[in-house]
Design a protein around this motif. Structure first.
Motif, PDB file in Angstrom:
ATOM      1  N   GLY A 155      15.066   9.085  -2.011  1.00  0.00           N
ATOM      2  CA  GLY A 155      14.187   8.777  -0.892  1.00  0.00           C
ATOM      3  C   GLY A 155      14.138   7.306  -0.509  1.00  0.00           C
TER       4      GLY A 155
ATOM      5  N   PRO B 297      16.539   6.289   4.685  1.00  0.00           N
ATOM      6  CA  PRO B 297      16.130   7.304   5.672  1.00  0.00           C
ATOM      7  C   PRO B 297      17.133   8.448   5.738  1.00  0.00           C
ATOM      8  N   LYS B 298      16.633   9.632   6.005  1.00  0.00           N
ATOM      9  CA  LYS B 298      17.502  10.814   6.096  1.00  0.00           C
ATOM     10  C   LYS B 298      18.363  10.730   7.354  1.00  0.00           C
TER      11      LYS B 298
ATOM     12  N   TRP C 170      23.337   8.242  11.133  1.00  0.00           N
ATOM     13  CA  TRP C 170      22.053   7.545  11.146  1.00  0.00           C
ATOM     14  C   TRP C 170      21.907   6.783  12.453  1.00  0.00           C
TER      15      TRP C 170
ATOM     16  N   MET D 144      17.140   2.834  13.616  1.00  0.00           N
ATOM     17  CA  MET D 144      16.363   3.253  12.454  1.00  0.00           C
ATOM     18  C   MET D 144      16.822   2.485  11.207  1.00  0.00           C
ATOM     19  N   ILE D 145      18.122   2.324  11.053  1.00  0.00           N
ATOM     20  CA  ILE D 145      18.653   1.597   9.897  1.00  0.00           C
ATOM     21  C   ILE D 145      18.277   0.123   9.983  1.00  0.00           C
TER      22      ILE D 145
ATOM     23  N   ARG E 107      15.596  -1.132  11.390  1.00  0.00           N
ATOM     24  CA  ARG E 107      14.168  -1.211  11.026  1.00  0.00           C
ATOM     25  C   ARG E 107      14.003  -1.055   9.519  1.00  0.00           C
ATOM     26  N   TRP E 108      14.754  -0.135   8.917  1.00  0.00           N
ATOM     27  CA  TRP E 108      14.681   0.104   7.479  1.00  0.00           C
ATOM     28  C   TRP E 108      15.112  -1.158   6.722  1.00  0.00           C
TER      29      TRP E 108
ATOM     30  N   THR F 293      12.333  -3.705   6.949  1.00  0.00           N
ATOM     31  CA  THR F 293      11.225  -3.332   6.064  1.00  0.00           C
ATOM     32  C   THR F 293      11.580  -3.605   4.609  1.00  0.00           C
ATOM     33  N   GLU F 294      12.791  -3.234   4.223  1.00  0.00           N
ATOM     34  CA  GLU F 294      13.236  -3.461   2.842  1.00  0.00           C
ATOM     35  C   GLU F 294      13.267  -4.948   2.508  1.00  0.00           C
TER      36      GLU F 294
END
Length: 110
Positions: A71, A74-75, A86, A90-91, A93-94, A97-98
């Motif tokens: 998890g 992101p899926k 993907w 989204m990646i 943003r991920w 965030t990471e």
């Protein structure tokens, strides 16, 4: 005092021009501008494949699968029976965030 600062600035600019650094700085500024345009174009929301994601993150297929299993990633979106991908946005943003989470864990106490 203002004229002294102006004289120093003019002297610095002249030294930069003589050394060729000013021309190099202008060239770098143009390169950065072009990279920003390219990045903006490439940041359009598009679907990236598993191999593109591996290159982007600098990890192996095994690591991608492990991150999905736990998890941490992101899926993906199922594109067909055999393909998944993907969203680039989204990646991005991920990743943001990471990196923010990692910097919070490594920041010294103030």
């Amino acid at each position: 005092m203002g004229s002294m600062e102006e004289a120093i600035q003019l002297s610095m600019i002249e030294a930069l021009q003589q050394s060729g650094l000013l021309k190099e700085l202008k060239s770098l500024r143009e390169e950065v501008s072009q990279l920003r345009k390219t990045t903006a174009h490439n940041s359009e929301d598009r679907v990236i494949s598993s191999s593109e994601l591996q290159k982007l993150l600098g990890v192996s297929r095994t690591t991608i699968n492990e991150m999905l299993r736990t998890g941490r990633l992101p899926k993906p979106v199922q594109l067909s029976n055999s393909r998944k991908g993907w969203s680039m946005k989204m990646i991005e943003r991920w990743i943001q965030t990471e990196s923010e989470g990692a910097s919070q864990h490594t920041a010294p106490d103030q």
